[in-house]
Design an enzyme around this catalytic site. Structure first.
Site, PDB file in Angstrom:
ATOM      1  N   GLN A  36      50.147  46.436  72.913  1.00 44.51           N
ATOM      2  CA  GLN A  36      50.432  47.732  72.294  1.00 44.51           C
ATOM      3  C   GLN A  36      49.988  47.753  70.837  1.00 44.51           C
ATOM      4  O   GLN A  36      50.716  48.186  69.956  1.00 44.51           O
ATOM      5  CB  GLN A  36      51.928  48.046  72.399  1.00 44.51           C
ATOM      6  CG  GLN A  36      52.393  48.130  73.835  1.00 44.51           C
ATOM      7  CD  GLN A  36      53.906  48.199  73.947  1.00 44.51           C
ATOM      8  OE1 GLN A  36      54.626  48.151  72.965  1.00 44.51           O
ATOM      9  NE2 GLN A  36      54.385  48.323  75.166  1.00 44.51           N
ATOM     10  N   CYS A  37      48.777  47.307  70.610  1.00 44.27           N
ATOM     11  CA  CYS A  37      48.237  47.148  69.260  1.00 44.27           C
ATOM     12  C   CYS A  37      46.993  48.022  69.128  1.00 44.27           C
ATOM     13  O   CYS A  37      46.323  48.312  70.115  1.00 44.27           O
ATOM     14  CB  CYS A  37      47.870  45.669  69.061  1.00 44.27           C
ATOM     15  SG  CYS A  37      47.051  45.275  67.510  1.00 44.27           S
ATOM     16  N   GLY A  38      46.680  48.421  67.915  1.00 45.20           N
ATOM     17  CA  GLY A  38      45.453  49.169  67.681  1.00 45.20           C
ATOM     18  C   GLY A  38      44.212  48.385  68.081  1.00 45.20           C
ATOM     19  O   GLY A  38      43.164  48.959  68.368  1.00 45.20           O
ATOM     20  N   THR A  40      44.148  46.352  70.742  1.00 45.20           N
ATOM     21  CA  THR A  40      44.224  46.057  72.178  1.00 45.20           C
ATOM     22  C   THR A  40      42.928  46.367  72.921  1.00 45.20           C
ATOM     23  O   THR A  40      42.547  45.609  73.819  1.00 45.20           O
ATOM     24  CB  THR A  40      45.438  46.768  72.819  1.00 45.20           C
ATOM     25  OG1 THR A  40      46.625  46.305  72.156  1.00 45.20           O
ATOM     26  CG2 THR A  40      45.552  46.467  74.306  1.00 45.20           C
TER      27      THR A  40
END
Length: 160
Positions: A36-38, A40
């Site tokens: 859930q990361c930018g 990803t």
């Protein structure tokens, strides 16, 4: 102290202990990941590199980590399913680990001292920090999370 990644082992996402000796003579890219990361979407580019160069000896190892903005909350099954369904990830994933602090995985303790970050810092700054390891198991370089996997291609090719 170890001088290569070969003395280390880790538990994969399915619960099997993996001895890193099996990666001897491979070029290894080690990445701490999060779902859930930018960053990803880098999973897609990592998988593309893996598919393109796996037959020449590239292996990519993904280590999910929840230490940065709580961006990897899932359990191992959820992480594995997410990566497969959304990005077609087929490179090895490991169980969720810590990369900083007292409970930092021994492999990451080694990686961080082998290739320091900006201004000599050892700590991992964020998800998708990458370490490139040569065929002798030595860490060649560390890449920041903002370095896109496709930008590593020429460095990987030089080691293959």
């Amino acid at each position: 102290m170890a001088d290569s990644i070969y003395p280390f082992s880790a538990v994969d996402i399915k619960g099997t202990q993996i001895d890193f000796q099996q990666y001897e003579n491979k070029v290894v890219l080690i990445v701490n990941t999060a779902s859930q990361c930018g960053f990803t979407p880098q999973y897609k580019a990592l998988e593309a590199l893996y598919k393109k160069y796996q037959s020449q000896g590239l292996i990519i190892l993904g280590f999910p980590c929840n230490q940065f903005g709580q961006q990897e909350k899932g359990n191992n099954d959820e992480i594995s399913t997410f990566c497969e369904l959304n990005f077609g990830v087929s490179f090895p994933l490991f169980e969720k680990i810590e990369v900083n602090g007292k409970r930092s995985h021994p492999l990451y303790q080694f990686l961080k001292t082998s290739a320091k970050g900006v201004l000599g810092s050892e700590n991992i700054k964020w998800n998708f920090t990458k370490f490139l390891v040569n065929r002798q198991g030595h860490v060649v370089t560390r890449y920041s999370p903002t370095t896109k996997p496709e930008a590593l291609e020429k460095d990987i090719l030089a080691l293959l």
